[in-house]
Design a protein around this motif. Structure first.
Motif, PDB file in Angstrom:
ATOM      1  N   ALA A  75      12.745  19.694  43.574  1.00 26.61           N
ATOM      2  CA  ALA A  75      13.795  20.526  43.991  1.00 26.61           C
ATOM      3  C   ALA A  75      13.367  20.965  45.645  1.00 26.61           C
ATOM      4  CB  ALA A  75      13.911  22.019  43.051  1.00 26.61           C
ATOM      5  N   LEU A  76      12.074  21.469  45.570  1.00 26.39           N
ATOM      6  CA  LEU A  76      11.521  21.940  46.978  1.00 26.39           C
ATOM      7  C   LEU A  76      11.463  20.800  47.849  1.00 26.39           C
ATOM      8  CD1 LEU A  76      10.059  24.059  48.514  1.00 26.39           C
ATOM      9  CD2 LEU A  76       7.888  23.175  47.542  1.00 26.39           C
ATOM     10  N   LEU A  77      11.150  19.566  47.568  1.00 23.96           N
ATOM     11  CA  LEU A  77      11.264  18.290  48.361  1.00 23.96           C
ATOM     12  C   LEU A  77      12.387  18.120  49.099  1.00 23.96           C
ATOM     13  CD1 LEU A  77       9.393  16.363  49.953  1.00 23.96           C
ATOM     14  CD2 LEU A  77       9.873  14.753  47.811  1.00 23.96           C
ATOM     15  N   CYS A  78      13.711  18.285  48.150  1.00 24.97           N
ATOM     16  CA  CYS A  78      15.032  17.705  48.220  1.00 24.97           C
ATOM     17  C   CYS A  78      15.720  18.937  48.892  1.00 24.97           C
ATOM     18  CB  CYS A  78      15.586  17.207  47.153  1.00 24.97           C
ATOM     19  SG  CYS A  78      14.919  15.654  46.471  1.00 24.97           S
ATOM     20  N   ARG A  79      15.202  20.167  49.227  1.00 32.07           N
ATOM     21  CA  ARG A  79      16.062  21.239  49.690  1.00 32.07           C
ATOM     22  C   ARG A  79      16.238  20.980  51.110  1.00 32.07           C
ATOM     23  NH1 ARG A  79      12.748  26.600  48.411  1.00 32.07           N
ATOM     24  NH2 ARG A  79      13.806  25.968  46.607  1.00 32.07           N
ATOM     25  N   VAL A  80      17.525  21.030  51.465  1.00 30.95           N
ATOM     26  CA  VAL A  80      17.773  20.712  53.008  1.00 30.95           C
ATOM     27  C   VAL A  80      17.715  21.981  53.699  1.00 30.95           C
ATOM     28  CG1 VAL A  80      19.721  19.804  54.288  1.00 30.95           C
ATOM     29  CG2 VAL A  80      19.247  18.911  52.294  1.00 30.95           C
ATOM     30  N   LYS A  81      18.348  23.102  53.275  1.00 32.34           N
ATOM     31  CA  LYS A  81      18.455  24.285  54.209  1.00 32.34           C
ATOM     32  C   LYS A  81      17.023  24.780  54.615  1.00 32.34           C
ATOM     33  CE  LYS A  81      22.641  26.000  52.098  1.00 32.34           C
ATOM     34  NZ  LYS A  81      23.548  27.068  51.385  1.00 32.34           N
ATOM     35  N   PRO A  82      16.722  25.213  55.871  1.00 35.52           N
ATOM     36  CA  PRO A  82      15.468  25.690  56.192  1.00 35.52           C
ATOM     37  C   PRO A  82      15.085  26.912  55.517  1.00 35.52           C
ATOM     38  CG  PRO A  82      17.070  26.184  57.714  1.00 35.52           C
ATOM     39  CD  PRO A  82      17.630  25.093  56.853  1.00 35.52           C
ATOM     40  N   GLY A  83      14.003  27.321  55.279  1.00 33.61           N
ATOM     41  CA  GLY A  83      13.802  28.771  54.629  1.00 33.61           C
ATOM     42  C   GLY A  83      12.130  28.631  54.174  1.00 33.61           C
ATOM     43  N   ARG A  84      11.876  29.517  53.083  1.00 34.96           N
ATOM     44  CA  ARG A  84      10.426  29.622  52.541  1.00 34.96           C
ATOM     45  C   ARG A  84       9.912  28.352  52.155  1.00 34.96           C
ATOM     46  NH1 ARG A  84       9.129  32.236  48.748  1.00 34.96           N
ATOM     47  NH2 ARG A  84       7.034  32.936  49.369  1.00 34.96           N
ATOM     48  N   GLY A  85       8.750  27.871  52.307  1.00 39.80           N
ATOM     49  CA  GLY A  85       8.322  26.677  51.621  1.00 39.80           C
ATOM     50  C   GLY A  85       8.244  25.329  52.469  1.00 39.80           C
ATOM     51  N   GLN A  86       8.614  25.768  53.832  1.00 41.07           N
ATOM     52  CA  GLN A  86       8.622  24.667  54.864  1.00 41.07           C
ATOM     53  C   GLN A  86       7.294  23.800  55.022  1.00 41.07           C
ATOM     54  OE1 GLN A  86      11.555  23.254  56.128  1.00 41.07           O
ATOM     55  NE2 GLN A  86      12.167  24.490  54.443  1.00 41.07           N
ATOM     56  N   ALA A  87       6.162  24.582  54.917  1.00 37.33           N
ATOM     57  CA  ALA A  87       4.788  24.154  55.067  1.00 37.33           C
ATOM     58  C   ALA A  87       4.483  23.147  53.767  1.00 37.33           C
ATOM     59  CB  ALA A  87       3.751  25.272  55.190  1.00 37.33           C
ATOM     60  N   LEU A  88       5.043  23.506  52.679  1.00 40.59           N
ATOM     61  CA  LEU A  88       4.648  22.634  51.407  1.00 40.59           C
ATOM     62  C   LEU A  88       5.363  21.406  51.549  1.00 40.59           C
ATOM     63  CD1 LEU A  88       4.570  25.278  48.341  1.00 40.59           C
ATOM     64  CD2 LEU A  88       2.392  23.628  49.349  1.00 40.59           C
ATOM     65  N   ARG A  89       6.958  21.727  51.801  1.00 44.12           N
ATOM     66  CA  ARG A  89       7.827  20.670  52.014  1.00 44.12           C
ATOM     67  C   ARG A  89       7.413  19.704  53.138  1.00 44.12           C
ATOM     68  NH1 ARG A  89      12.452  19.352  54.656  1.00 44.12           N
ATOM     69  NH2 ARG A  89      14.078  18.191  53.214  1.00 44.12           N
TER      70      ARG A  89
END
Length: 342
Positions: free
Chosen positions: A286-300
Motif C-alpha cells: 500500500a505504501l509503495l503503490c501510493r500515488v498522492k504525495p504525503g508522509r512516508g515519501q522517504a520510505l517510498r
C-alpha cells in the motif's frame, strides 16, 4: 547428588503420551493420560521436586497447556515443532510413546529451540484477527460461488443497482429454478458481512485502547489491522535483542545456501508467522503503490530505488522487512514515527 528428571509430552486432542527420563537417559515412567493439566500433573507428582524440564511441541493446544502447567508449578518448555520433527522423523516406528520418549531425550540433552509462548491477551487478539479473516473469507467465498453458479448458466451480474444484493436479485427475476439456490447463499454473504463488521468494530476498539498500536499506526502504511497483528504476534518486544531480528522472525529474510565454494542466497524463508508476514506485505505494498504525495515519501523513495534495481515484489518484501524493524524500534523506544531520509 539429587537425581534430575526430564519429561517429554506428546500432546494430542484427547490423550497425552508421557515419558520421564533420568539424567543418565534411562526411562523411569512411560504412560498415556487424558490431555488435562490436572491429570498430567498427577502423573508427574512423584517427580515434582526433581523435575528439570517438561518439554512439549508447538501446536494447536500448546499455548493453553504450557500456561496451565506453568501455573501449576511445572518447568514447562515449548519447543519448535519443525526442529522436533526433524529429530522424531529419524525413528523407525512413529508412535505417540516413541515421540514422547524422544522429546524427553531432547529435554535431557538440551538439543531444542525454545519458543516463547504468547500471553493470554495476545492469544485473544490473534483469535479476534483470525475470526475476522474467517468472516471476510466466508463473504468472499459466498460471492465467488454465486458469481460462478450464475456464470455457468450464462448469467452476468449487472453494474446496477448499486447494492450487491440488489444486483443479484435483478439477475434472479426470471430465474425460478435458481432463486431457491442463490438466495440462501446471498443470506450467508449478508450474515458474514454483518459479522465481519462487528469483529472489525471490536478490533478498532481494542486498537484505540492500546498505546503500542496507536504509536505503530504513525508509521506510514500501517493501519489498524497491521498494528494489531504486529502487537499480538510479537507480544513481548524485549525478547528481540535487535530490531532487525524481527524481519527474520516474520520469515522476510532470504535463505542462504553455503557449502564449500558454493554460497548463494535464495527466496525469503517464510519460516515465521504467516499472518504477520501477510499484513506487513500488504502494508508495504500500500505504501509503495501510493500515488498522492504525503508522509512516508522517504520510505517510498527507498523502496522505489530497490524496485528499479530488482522487481516490484522484491521491493515490497524489502520494504515490509524495513517496516518490521521500524515498528519494533518504535515499540521499544516509546516514540512515534519521525520522517527522515531512509
Amino acid at each position: 547428588m539429587e537425581e534430575r528428571y526430564y519429561v517429554g509430552l506428546d500432546v494430542s486432542k484427547d490423550a497425552t503420551a508421557i515419558c520421564v527420563r533420568r539424567t543418565d537417559g534411562g526411562v523411569d515412567r512411560a504412560c498415556e493420560v487424558a490431555t488435562e493439566p490436572d491429570v498430567i500433573c498427577a502423573a508427574l507428582e512423584d517427580f515434582r521436586g526433581s523435575l528439570a524440564r517438561v518439554v512439549l511441541e508447538t501446536g494447536r493446544m500448546s499455548n493453553w497447556l504450557h500456561g496451565e502447567l506453568t501455573l501449576r508449578g511445572l518447568p514447562a518448555i515449548c519447543v519448535d515443532a519443525r526442529q522436533a520433527h526433524a529429530v522424531l522423523s529419524q525413528m523407525h516406528n512413529k508412535t505417540d510413546a516413541n515421540d514422547a520418549a524422544m522429546l524427553a531425550d531432547l529435554a535431557r540433552t538440551g538439543f531444542y529451540r525454545k519458543v516463547e509462548v504468547k500471553s493470554r491477551h495476545a492469544q485473544e487478539r490473534r483469535a479476534l484477527l483470525l475470526a475476522r479473516d474467517a468472516a471476510i473469507g466466508a463473504r468472499r467465498n459466498a460471492e465467488n460461488t454465486i458469481r460462478g453458479l450464475l456464470a455457468s448458466f450464462g448469467l452476468r451480474v449487472p453494474a446496477q443497482p448499486r447494492t450487491y444484493e440488489g444486483r443479484i436479485r435483478a439477475v434472479l427475476e426470471d430465474q425460478d429454478g435458481l432463486t431457491p439456490i442463490i438466495l440462501p447463499l446471498l443470506a450467508v454473504r449478508t450474515e458474514a458481512l454483518r459479522q465481519a463488521a462487528a469483529l472489525t468494530k471490536e478490533l478498532v476498539r481494542q486498537v484505540k485502547a492500546s498505546d503500542a498500536c496507536r504509536r505503530l499506526m504513525t508509521v506510514p502504511g500501517v493501519g489498524t489491522v497491521a498494528a494489531a497483528t504486529f502487537v499480538a504476534t510479537i507480544d513481548a518486544p524485549g525478547r528481540f535483542a535487535k530490531s532487525r531480528s524481527v524481519g527474520a522472525y516474520a520469515g522476510l529474510t532470504s535463505r542462504r545456501h553455503q557449502s564449500g565454494a558454493v554460497d548463494y542466497g535464495g527466496r525469503i524463508s517464510k519460516r515465521g508467522d504467516r499472518l504477520l508476514r501477510t499484513m506487513l506485505y500488504e502494508a508495504a505494498n500500500a505504501l509503495l503503490c501510493r500515488v498522492k504525495p504525503g508522509r512516508g515519501q522517504a520510505l517510498r523513495g527507498w523502496a522505489m530505488a530497490v524496485k528499479q534495481r530488482t522487481s516490484h515484489k522484491k521491493a515490497v518484501v524489502a520494504l515490509a522487512r524495513k517496516l518490521a524493524v521500524i515498528m519494533h524500534a518504535i515499540w521499544i523506544s516509546g516514540d512515534v514515527y519521525q520522517e527522515r531520509e531512509a
